[in-house]
Design a protein around this motif. Structure first.
Motif, PDB file in Angstrom:
ATOM      1  N   ARG A  18       0.859  -1.187   0.000  1.00  0.00           N
ATOM      2  CA  ARG A  18       0.000   0.000   0.000  1.00  0.00           C
ATOM      3  C   ARG A  18       0.898   1.241   0.000  1.00  0.00           C
ATOM      4  O   ARG A  18       2.038   1.188   0.488  1.00  0.00           O
ATOM      5  CB  ARG A  18      -0.919  -0.007   1.225  1.00  0.00           C
ATOM      6  CG  ARG A  18      -1.756  -1.274   1.320  1.00  0.00           C
ATOM      7  CD  ARG A  18      -2.494  -1.371   2.631  1.00  0.00           C
ATOM      8  NE  ARG A  18      -3.640  -0.456   2.652  1.00  0.00           N
ATOM      9  CZ  ARG A  18      -4.378  -0.228   3.739  1.00  0.00           C
ATOM     10  NH1 ARG A  18      -4.074  -0.800   4.893  1.00  0.00           N
ATOM     11  NH2 ARG A  18      -5.416   0.587   3.678  1.00  0.00           N
ATOM     12  N   VAL A  19       0.400   2.337  -0.538  1.00  0.00           N
ATOM     13  CA  VAL A  19       1.248   3.509  -0.759  1.00  0.00           C
ATOM     14  C   VAL A  19       0.566   4.779  -0.268  1.00  0.00           C
ATOM     15  O   VAL A  19      -0.630   4.993  -0.488  1.00  0.00           O
ATOM     16  CB  VAL A  19       1.590   3.675  -2.261  1.00  0.00           C
ATOM     17  CG1 VAL A  19       2.473   4.910  -2.475  1.00  0.00           C
ATOM     18  CG2 VAL A  19       2.276   2.426  -2.808  1.00  0.00           C
ATOM     19  N   ILE A  20       1.351   5.626   0.402  1.00  0.00           N
ATOM     20  CA  ILE A  20       0.970   7.010   0.665  1.00  0.00           C
ATOM     21  C   ILE A  20       2.003   7.871  -0.053  1.00  0.00           C
ATOM     22  O   ILE A  20       3.204   7.787   0.240  1.00  0.00           O
ATOM     23  CB  ILE A  20       0.980   7.353   2.169  1.00  0.00           C
ATOM     24  CG1 ILE A  20       0.004   6.464   2.939  1.00  0.00           C
ATOM     25  CG2 ILE A  20       0.634   8.829   2.391  1.00  0.00           C
ATOM     26  CD1 ILE A  20       0.103   6.614   4.451  1.00  0.00           C
ATOM     27  N   ASP A  21       1.568   8.656  -1.011  1.00  0.00           N
ATOM     28  CA  ASP A  21       2.484   9.478  -1.807  1.00  0.00           C
ATOM     29  C   ASP A  21       2.340  10.937  -1.408  1.00  0.00           C
ATOM     30  O   ASP A  21       1.252  11.514  -1.499  1.00  0.00           O
ATOM     31  CB  ASP A  21       2.199   9.307  -3.295  1.00  0.00           C
ATOM     32  CG  ASP A  21       3.082  10.208  -4.134  1.00  0.00           C
ATOM     33  OD1 ASP A  21       4.264  10.375  -3.772  1.00  0.00           O
ATOM     34  OD2 ASP A  21       2.590  10.767  -5.130  1.00  0.00           O
ATOM     35  N   ALA A  22       3.440  11.547  -0.977  1.00  0.00           N
ATOM     36  CA  ALA A  22       3.412  12.940  -0.536  1.00  0.00           C
ATOM     37  C   ALA A  22       3.670  13.934  -1.664  1.00  0.00           C
ATOM     38  O   ALA A  22       3.625  15.144  -1.447  1.00  0.00           O
ATOM     39  CB  ALA A  22       4.428  13.157   0.588  1.00  0.00           C
ATOM     40  N   HIS A  46      -5.560  11.895  -9.686  1.00  0.00           N
ATOM     41  CA  HIS A  46      -5.692  10.614 -10.399  1.00  0.00           C
ATOM     42  C   HIS A  46      -6.943   9.896  -9.905  1.00  0.00           C
ATOM     43  O   HIS A  46      -7.146   9.726  -8.701  1.00  0.00           O
ATOM     44  CB  HIS A  46      -4.455   9.757 -10.164  1.00  0.00           C
ATOM     45  CG  HIS A  46      -4.310   8.627 -11.116  1.00  0.00           C
ATOM     46  ND1 HIS A  46      -5.165   7.529 -11.113  1.00  0.00           N
ATOM     47  CD2 HIS A  46      -3.420   8.397 -12.120  1.00  0.00           C
ATOM     48  CE1 HIS A  46      -4.799   6.693 -12.060  1.00  0.00           C
ATOM     49  NE2 HIS A  46      -3.747   7.181 -12.685  1.00  0.00           N
ATOM     50  N   PRO A  47      -7.781   9.403 -10.809  1.00  0.00           N
ATOM     51  CA  PRO A  47      -9.046   8.776 -10.390  1.00  0.00           C
ATOM     52  C   PRO A  47      -8.873   7.471  -9.618  1.00  0.00           C
ATOM     53  O   PRO A  47      -9.784   7.053  -8.899  1.00  0.00           O
ATOM     54  CB  PRO A  47      -9.773   8.532 -11.723  1.00  0.00           C
ATOM     55  CG  PRO A  47      -8.696   8.493 -12.756  1.00  0.00           C
ATOM     56  CD  PRO A  47      -7.659   9.464 -12.288  1.00  0.00           C
ATOM     57  N   ASP A  48      -7.727   6.828  -9.752  1.00  0.00           N
ATOM     58  CA  ASP A  48      -7.513   5.550  -9.073  1.00  0.00           C
ATOM     59  C   ASP A  48      -6.886   5.706  -7.688  1.00  0.00           C
ATOM     60  O   ASP A  48      -6.661   4.697  -6.992  1.00  0.00           O
ATOM     61  CB  ASP A  48      -6.632   4.629  -9.926  1.00  0.00           C
ATOM     62  CG  ASP A  48      -7.299   4.254 -11.240  1.00  0.00           C
ATOM     63  OD1 ASP A  48      -8.540   4.276 -11.294  1.00  0.00           O
ATOM     64  OD2 ASP A  48      -6.572   3.962 -12.205  1.00  0.00           O
ATOM     65  N   TRP A  49      -6.582   6.935  -7.306  1.00  0.00           N
ATOM     66  CA  TRP A  49      -5.971   7.190  -6.007  1.00  0.00           C
ATOM     67  C   TRP A  49      -6.982   7.855  -5.076  1.00  0.00           C
ATOM     68  O   TRP A  49      -7.789   8.683  -5.495  1.00  0.00           O
ATOM     69  CB  TRP A  49      -4.742   8.083  -6.152  1.00  0.00           C
ATOM     70  CG  TRP A  49      -3.550   7.345  -6.712  1.00  0.00           C
ATOM     71  CD1 TRP A  49      -3.436   6.786  -7.947  1.00  0.00           C
ATOM     72  CD2 TRP A  49      -2.319   7.087  -6.039  1.00  0.00           C
ATOM     73  NE1 TRP A  49      -2.206   6.197  -8.101  1.00  0.00           N
ATOM     74  CE2 TRP A  49      -1.495   6.368  -6.943  1.00  0.00           C
ATOM     75  CE3 TRP A  49      -1.810   7.400  -4.778  1.00  0.00           C
ATOM     76  CZ2 TRP A  49      -0.204   5.951  -6.609  1.00  0.00           C
ATOM     77  CZ3 TRP A  49      -0.530   6.992  -4.449  1.00  0.00           C
ATOM     78  CH2 TRP A  49       0.268   6.269  -5.356  1.00  0.00           C
ATOM     79  N   ALA A  79      -7.909   2.001   1.533  1.00  0.00           N
ATOM     80  CA  ALA A  79      -7.318   2.262   0.219  1.00  0.00           C
ATOM     81  C   ALA A  79      -5.978   1.558   0.040  1.00  0.00           C
ATOM     82  O   ALA A  79      -5.231   1.323   0.991  1.00  0.00           O
ATOM     83  CB  ALA A  79      -7.143   3.761   0.020  1.00  0.00           C
ATOM     84  N   ARG A  80      -5.654   1.241  -1.220  1.00  0.00           N
ATOM     85  CA  ARG A  80      -4.333   0.724  -1.568  1.00  0.00           C
ATOM     86  C   ARG A  80      -3.388   1.855  -1.952  1.00  0.00           C
ATOM     87  O   ARG A  80      -2.176   1.745  -1.763  1.00  0.00           O
ATOM     88  CB  ARG A  80      -4.438  -0.240  -2.762  1.00  0.00           C
ATOM     89  CG  ARG A  80      -5.497  -1.306  -2.673  1.00  0.00           C
ATOM     90  CD  ARG A  80      -5.367  -2.174  -1.441  1.00  0.00           C
ATOM     91  NE  ARG A  80      -4.080  -2.871  -1.354  1.00  0.00           N
ATOM     92  CZ  ARG A  80      -3.698  -3.611  -0.310  1.00  0.00           C
ATOM     93  NH1 ARG A  80      -4.486  -3.732   0.727  1.00  0.00           N
ATOM     94  NH2 ARG A  80      -2.530  -4.219  -0.309  1.00  0.00           N
ATOM     95  N   ARG A  81      -3.939   2.921  -2.504  1.00  0.00           N
ATOM     96  CA  ARG A  81      -3.141   4.053  -2.962  1.00  0.00           C
ATOM     97  C   ARG A  81      -3.752   5.349  -2.427  1.00  0.00           C
ATOM     98  O   ARG A  81      -4.911   5.663  -2.713  1.00  0.00           O
ATOM     99  CB  ARG A  81      -3.101   4.107  -4.503  1.00  0.00           C
ATOM    100  CG  ARG A  81      -2.517   2.861  -5.170  1.00  0.00           C
ATOM    101  CD  ARG A  81      -1.008   2.824  -4.984  1.00  0.00           C
ATOM    102  NE  ARG A  81      -0.403   1.697  -5.692  1.00  0.00           N
ATOM    103  CZ  ARG A  81      -0.151   0.511  -5.141  1.00  0.00           C
ATOM    104  NH1 ARG A  81      -0.503   0.288  -3.879  1.00  0.00           N
ATOM    105  NH2 ARG A  81       0.436  -0.446  -5.829  1.00  0.00           N
ATOM    106  N   VAL A  82      -2.973   6.082  -1.643  1.00  0.00           N
ATOM    107  CA  VAL A  82      -3.436   7.337  -1.043  1.00  0.00           C
ATOM    108  C   VAL A  82      -2.491   8.457  -1.437  1.00  0.00           C
ATOM    109  O   VAL A  82      -1.270   8.351  -1.281  1.00  0.00           O
ATOM    110  CB  VAL A  82      -3.504   7.236   0.499  1.00  0.00           C
ATOM    111  CG1 VAL A  82      -3.848   8.586   1.121  1.00  0.00           C
ATOM    112  CG2 VAL A  82      -4.528   6.190   0.911  1.00  0.00           C
TER     113      VAL A  82
END
Length: 308
Positions: A77-81, A88-91, A109-112
């Motif tokens: 799983r990812v948190i992107d700063a 992005h619609p998938d995040w 969520a898998r992607r935040v």
């Protein structure tokens, strides 16, 4: 339940350092970073990110995209700063107080994508009012904000704290091309149909943000006034942690806004100021707290334990 493995990629920048400092003493997670001689090794970074449970990316946009592209382990799983995935619609957008459902969305969520500092204040003020129909979606919004120089990253910190600090400007307005990368994020997540005009600036102080949005009541729906805007914000944030709406009577007694008021906290304070035919919406928060590292840790806590 096993202790989650959390990998910070890019822990040497202003946000990454803050996140690392906040997490290194915790016992409910295992914190992993790469040694200095491996930070730029694509293979070692890919190995580390695919071996972790949650990756916290504190990288420039292009590097963040490369890091995400290197993930082949579906459990990561990812948190992107960065700002790479904020529209992005998938995040999932990582502003937990944005709506009553958002914290739960983040938790599963898998992607935040962690919000930008300025958008946190703008969206925090605008979205509840737009959702309630008190502010037209096509209102010609202007957003003015001043941030501490740490918002400019390591280069700005060096400019104001390095050997040539005496020559640093005490105040500078930037983004004069009106193409600041935060604008699409502000528009999309607040619910505006028209692009807002955003005027950012830096002051000669390390951290803190004061953001204001002026409104003309004649451009609002008939009968909408400052008291209704205040009530809407109070209702939206009544049960929310880390966002407080200042009582209007208290706000009206203020004579100035100090961007540094909430430095060192992960909170944001919202205010409504009323004038004759005019309203000023305002937000004050720490650009390294609720505007960056604090929000990332809130999102991490939601993903690990389901609460902030």
């Amino acid at each position: 339940m096993t202790t989650p493995l959390v990998f910070i990629d890019g822990d040497q920048g202003t946000t990454g350092l803050q996140i690392h400092q906040r997490l290194r003493g915790r016992t409910d997670l295992q914190l992993v970073t790469l040694p200095a001689d491996q930070r730029k090794d694509p293979q070692r970074r890919a190995e580390a990110i695919n071996a972790c449970d949650i990756a916290l990316l504190c990288l420039p946009d292009d590097a963040a995209r490369e890091a995400v592209a290197s993930i082949h382990n579906p459990a990561v799983r990812v948190i992107d700063a960065s700002s790479a995935f904020r529209t992005h619609p998938d995040w999932t957008y990582g502003f937990a107080q944005m709506s009553p459902e958002q914290a739960q969305r983040i938790a599963t969520a898998r992607r935040v994508s962690n919000p930008g500092c300025y958008p946190t204040g703008a969206i925090g003020l605008l979205r509840p009012l737009l959702n309630a129909g008190l502010l037209p979606a096509d209102y010609p919004i202007s957003i003015n904000a001043v941030s501490g120089y740490s918002g400019g990253g390591r280069a700005a910190v060096d400019e104001y704290e390095g050997e040539h600090a005496a020559q640093a400007s005490p105040f500078q307005i930037y983004g004069l091309g009106l193409k600041h990368k935060h604008v699409p994020e502000m528009q999309q997540h607040s619910g505006l149909t028209e692009r807002p005009l955003f005027v950012p600036s830096y002051g000669a102080f390390r951290q803190g943000i004061a953001l204001t949005i002026p409104l003309q009541t004649r451009l609002l729906a008939a009968g909408v006034n400052a008291s209704q805007l205040q009530a809407c914000l109070e209702q939206h944030y009544a049960d929310m942690q880390h966002v407080q709406v200042m009582p209007m009577q208290t706000a009206q007694a203020m004579t100035y806004l100090d961007p540094q008021t909430l430095n060192g906290t992960d909170d944001m304070q919202l205010m409504v100021f009323a004038g004759e035919g005019q309203v000023l919406l305002a937000a004050v928060f720490d650009n390294l707290g609720k505007g960056a590292a604090g929000a990332a840790v809130q999102n991490l806590d939601l993903m690990i334990r389901g609460s902030i």
